[in-house]
Scaffold this active site. Sequence first.
Site, PDB file in Angstrom:
ATOM      1  N   CYS A 203      29.535  30.539  35.937  1.00  0.00           N
ATOM      2  CA  CYS A 203      30.586  31.267  36.655  1.00  0.00           C
ATOM      3  C   CYS A 203      31.727  30.310  37.019  1.00  0.00           C
ATOM      4  CB  CYS A 203      30.039  31.919  37.915  1.00  0.00           C
ATOM      5  SG  CYS A 203      28.526  32.862  37.637  1.00  0.00           S
TER       6      CYS A 203
ATOM      7  N   ASP B 217      32.011  38.581  31.459  1.00  0.00           N
ATOM      8  CA  ASP B 217      33.026  38.482  32.513  1.00  0.00           C
ATOM      9  C   ASP B 217      34.280  37.787  31.986  1.00  0.00           C
ATOM     10  OD1 ASP B 217      31.361  39.730  34.256  1.00  0.00           O
ATOM     11  OD2 ASP B 217      30.650  37.913  35.221  1.00  0.00           O
TER      12      ASP B 217
ATOM     13  N   CYS C 125      31.839  38.261  38.334  1.00  0.00           N
ATOM     14  CA  CYS C 125      30.879  38.388  39.430  1.00  0.00           C
ATOM     15  C   CYS C 125      31.468  37.803  40.706  1.00  0.00           C
ATOM     16  CB  CYS C 125      29.600  37.663  39.053  1.00  0.00           C
ATOM     17  SG  CYS C 125      29.808  35.880  39.027  1.00  0.00           S
TER      18      CYS C 125
ATOM     19  N   CYS D 154      27.985  36.727  29.535  1.00  0.00           N
ATOM     20  CA  CYS D 154      27.845  37.806  30.526  1.00  0.00           C
ATOM     21  C   CYS D 154      28.954  38.843  30.424  1.00  0.00           C
ATOM     22  CB  CYS D 154      27.823  37.224  31.941  1.00  0.00           C
ATOM     23  SG  CYS D 154      29.403  36.492  32.422  1.00  0.00           S
TER      24      CYS D 154
HETATM   25 FE1  FES Z   1      29.412  35.954  34.505  1.00  0.00          FE
HETATM   26 FE2  FES Z   1      29.309  35.063  37.008  1.00  0.00          FE
HETATM   27  S1  FES Z   1      27.825  36.261  35.981  1.00  0.00           S
HETATM   28  S2  FES Z   1      30.893  34.806  35.557  1.00  0.00           S
END
Ligand code: FES
Length: 165
Positions: A109, A38, A65, A36
């Site tokens: 996450c 992140d 997120c 993602c």
């Molecule tokens: Fe990537 Fe939550 S969507 S850490």
Amino acid sequence: MSDEFQKKVEEAIKNPTNMGEMADADSIGTVGSANCGDMLRVWVKYKEDAGKKIIDKATFQSFGCETAIAAASLAMEMIKGKTADEAMEMSGEELAADLGPLPPTKVHCTALVENALRDALDPNAAAGEENSPAQPESNSNLMDDFSQPESKGSGVKLVFLDEDK
Ligand code: FES
């Protein structure tokens, strides 16, 4: 995603604790999710207690997120007073247990939080150690490090999550 889960995440991020860089950290860990995009960085400070080295405090910064921020906020509190080994035994879901059962799409996450902690708690991740030349300065923040090339010694040391686990 259940309303109950969403409510708990919103409560946790309304007033997140332990957010921000720590100038005198003993170790730092940074992970990124190839899935993602992140990222999360964790700073850890230890203290001696009855002959044991325990976690005194831990802080985090996230380009992530809401769930990752909520889980990191809860996890930083949960690991206080534990040894590095005890904290490393905890799974992402255990670290974010207060959020309740995780929807399948949000498990990664909490894995981001778990793996940033593992990176920080790894004895080889101590700030300034010779065997981790890409380790960021303890007082640098995640945004600063993005603007510094790693070749200049202050770039981001990234450990990508194994998303297949
Ligand atoms: Fe990537 Fe939550 S969507 S850490």
